[in-house]
Design a protein around this motif. Structure first.
Motif, short mmCIF file in Angstrom:
data_model
loop_
_atom_site.label_atom_id
_atom_site.label_comp_id
_atom_site.label_asym_id
_atom_site.label_seq_id
_atom_site.Cartn_x
_atom_site.Cartn_y
_atom_site.Cartn_z
N ASP A 194 15.83 53.65 -3.10
CA ASP A 194 16.38 52.86 -4.20
C ASP A 194 17.91 52.97 -4.14
O ASP A 194 18.46 54.08 -3.99
CB ASP A 194 15.84 53.43 -5.52
CG ASP A 194 15.73 52.36 -6.59
OD1 ASP A 194 16.33 51.29 -6.42
OD2 ASP A 194 15.06 52.63 -7.61
N SER A 195 18.60 51.83 -4.27
CA SER A 195 20.05 51.83 -3.97
C SER A 195 20.84 52.78 -4.88
O SER A 195 21.75 53.47 -4.41
CB SER A 195 20.60 50.40 -4.10
OG SER A 195 20.44 49.93 -5.42
N GLU A 196 20.48 52.83 -6.18
CA GLU A 196 21.23 53.69 -7.11
C GLU A 196 21.04 55.15 -6.76
O GLU A 196 21.98 55.96 -6.83
CB GLU A 196 20.74 53.46 -8.55
CG GLU A 196 21.00 52.07 -9.12
CD GLU A 196 20.06 51.00 -8.59
OE1 GLU A 196 19.14 51.34 -7.81
OE2 GLU A 196 20.23 49.82 -8.94
N SER B 37 22.75 45.64 -12.88
CA SER B 37 23.35 44.30 -12.75
C SER B 37 23.18 43.47 -14.02
O SER B 37 23.96 42.58 -14.29
CB SER B 37 22.72 43.56 -11.57
OG SER B 37 21.45 43.07 -11.96
N HIS C 271 17.21 36.42 -9.43
CA HIS C 271 18.16 37.54 -9.58
C HIS C 271 19.52 37.16 -8.99
O HIS C 271 19.58 36.58 -7.91
CB HIS C 271 17.62 38.80 -8.87
CG HIS C 271 18.34 40.06 -9.28
ND1 HIS C 271 19.59 40.37 -8.82
CD2 HIS C 271 18.00 41.06 -10.12
CE1 HIS C 271 19.98 41.53 -9.36
NE2 HIS C 271 19.02 41.97 -10.17
N SER D 146 13.89 43.93 -13.37
CA SER D 146 15.34 43.90 -13.47
C SER D 146 15.77 43.01 -14.64
O SER D 146 16.69 43.35 -15.40
CB SER D 146 15.91 43.39 -12.14
OG SER D 146 17.24 43.09 -12.28
N ASN E 123 13.53 47.92 -14.92
CA ASN E 123 13.87 48.52 -13.63
C ASN E 123 14.82 49.69 -13.82
O ASN E 123 14.63 50.76 -13.24
CB ASN E 123 14.48 47.47 -12.69
CG ASN E 123 14.75 48.04 -11.31
OD1 ASN E 123 13.90 48.72 -10.74
ND2 ASN E 123 15.94 47.81 -10.78
N GLU F 142 14.27 53.62 -13.20
CA GLU F 142 15.24 54.34 -12.36
C GLU F 142 15.81 55.58 -13.06
O GLU F 142 16.14 56.57 -12.40
CB GLU F 142 16.36 53.39 -11.92
CG GLU F 142 15.85 52.36 -10.93
CD GLU F 142 16.93 51.40 -10.42
OE1 GLU F 142 18.04 51.40 -10.97
OE2 GLU F 142 16.63 50.65 -9.48
#
Ligand SMILES: NC(=O)C1=CN([C@@H]2O[C@H](COP(=O)(O)OP(=O)(O)OC[C@H]3O[C@@H](n4cnc5c(N)ncnc54)[C@H](OP(=O)(O)O)[C@@H]3O)[C@@H](O)[C@H]2O)C=CC1
Ligand SMILES: CC(=O)[C@@H](O)[C@H](O)COP(=O)(O)O
Ligand SMILES: [Mn+2]
Length: 385
Positions: A147-149, A173, A196, A209, A214, A218
């Motif tokens: 996961d990017s975060e 975002s 998105h 998201s 999301n 997270e």
């Protein structure tokens, strides 16, 4: 050469993982894979990558695939097959990119088989974070975030003393409806919600998201991965998705991770950690091109799902399982056109209100609660909410 097992090979993360594998053939080899129902895509992947095992969701699809493709790849099916794909080859790492809590069992089994886990499937940690992290500790297995975060935070924490961390700051975002008021959310369509602004992802996470669930998932994922209390986890709106997340320290320093929104970066990093490889066809970040970066304080009344996730995380026990299962079911109903966008958060809240909780639930209780919560949410459909 690193041998990789890839669960969810036909999905958004799965395909990008295959790109990473194909772009460095001297480094990576696909040794097993799983798909859900997309057996045409599975056939193509089998022809190109020749894995030892391919798991598909249903036995009927497995039979079709066996008849379609002449290969030495063993085609297996069901949960047993998914677990076989996760544990049965000589792979050292399992990339888990299936969607939903179906990813839990293969993750636990892969940890028992001493495989490193490159985890995209956040629902696994939300639904049973304590079981996953306990098992990983017992078997001395690394859980590397995809996961990017979380990949960003993992890198910001590198070499730092955890006791000197003030806060983890996850960026959000704002999703497809970031500029709309709650009133304007009443009649939004599935098509609108799937649009998105920054990331091209699978349908379920794109809806998550838009509801901000999301980010809620997270937050719980970060709690388990990095062992921080929820009071030390914060969320900030950042519409450009250039800063992937940050860590604030006691001396007021903030370390941030920046980059283009390209999931191949965290996927590849999870596969090469602690080293780095060139990202083939990766676009470099030129901040003068990115222009202004924007930040906004999170409005928890506007994004109620995020508030519910913090509540579920703080309550603990089975509540995150309920949150996750209710969300999975409600998103499915929304995607099927059976409920409205705002019904998603309402159904999750109602599922949490009726849930019976327990501390430190075992796997059986988690699976039972997951199932029961989905029935409950479905039953709301017939009760004229
Ligand atoms: N996409 C992204 O950029 C990001 C995704 N994530 C997380 O990664 C995970 C995957 O997301 P994403 O790739 O977008 O999802 P997709 O919907 O694109 O892909 C899901 C994959 O799981 C398979 N699958 C679906 N249901 C089942 C099932 N019941 N049993 C077995 N396999 C199944 C699908 O198979 P098939 O298509 O063949 O039916 C597909 O291969 C999620 O947990 C998401 O939150 C995290 C960060 C970013
Ligand atoms: C790419 C990724 O990691 C997604 O989870 C992404 O973060 C979704 O973006 P938002 O949830 O911030 O809209
Ligand atoms: Mn993310």
């Amino acid at each position: 050469m690193k041998f990789v097992s890839l669960l969810g090979a036909t999905g958004s993360i799965g395909k990008q993982t295959l790109d990473v594998i194909a772009s460095h053939p001297e480094q990576f080899r696909l040794s097993s894979m799983s798909v859900g129902k997309n057996i045409d895509a599975a056939e193509e992947i089998i022809r190109e990558f020749k894995p030892e095992i391919c798991a598909v969701q249903n036995e009927s699809d497995a039979q079709v695939l066996r008849s379609q493709v002449e290969t030495s790849t063993k085609i297996v099916s069901g949960m047993e097959g998914l677990i076989e794909a996760a544990v049965s080859t000589e792979s050292s790492v399992v990339v888990n990119s299936v969607i939903g809590s179906v990813g839990l069992l293969p993750t636990l089994k892969a940890i028992e088989a001493n495989k490193t886990i490159a985890l995209a499937n956040k629902e696994t940690l939300v639904t049973a974070g304590h079981l996953v992290m306990e098992k990983a500790k017992k078997h001395n297995v690394d859980i590397l975030p995809v996961d990017s975060e979380h990949s960003a935070i993992y890198q910001c924490l590198n070499g730092e003393d955890r006791n000197r961390v003030e806060k983890l700051i996850l960026t959000a975002s704002g999703g497809s409806f970031r500029d709309r008021t709650r009133d304007e959310l009443k009649n939004v369509t599935v098509k609108d919600a799937l649009n998105h602004p920054n990331w091209s992802m699978g349908a379920k996470i794109t809806i998550d998201s838009a509801t901000m669930m999301n980010k809620g998932l997270e937050v719980i994922e970060a709690h388990w991965l990095f062992s921080f209390d929820y009071s030390k986890i914060d969320v900030i709106l950042h519409k450009e998705s250039i800063i992937h997340s940050m860590v604030e320290f006691v001396d007021t320093s903030v370390i941030a991770h920046l980059g283009q929104p390209d999931m191949r970066v965290p996927i590849q990093y999870a596969l090469t950690h602690p080293e780095r490889l060139e990202l083939v066809n990766g676009k470099r970040l030129n901040l003068w091109e990115a222009g202004k970066l924007h930040f906004q304080k999170m409005d928890y009344d506007r994004f109620r799902c995020l508030k519910l996730a913090f509540e579920a995380g703080n309550i603990g026990g089975l509540m995150p399982t309920v949150l996750n299962a209710a969300n999975e079911k409600a998103v499915e109903l929304f995607l099927d056109g059976k409920i409205s966008f705002l019904d998603i958060e309402e159904m999750i809240e109602r599922a949490m209100l009726q849930a019976e909780n327990m501390n430190q639930p075992e796997l059986d209780a988690i699976q039972e609660t997951d199932k029961r919560t989905r029935y409950f949410v479905e039953s709301l459909l017939n009760k004229g909410r």
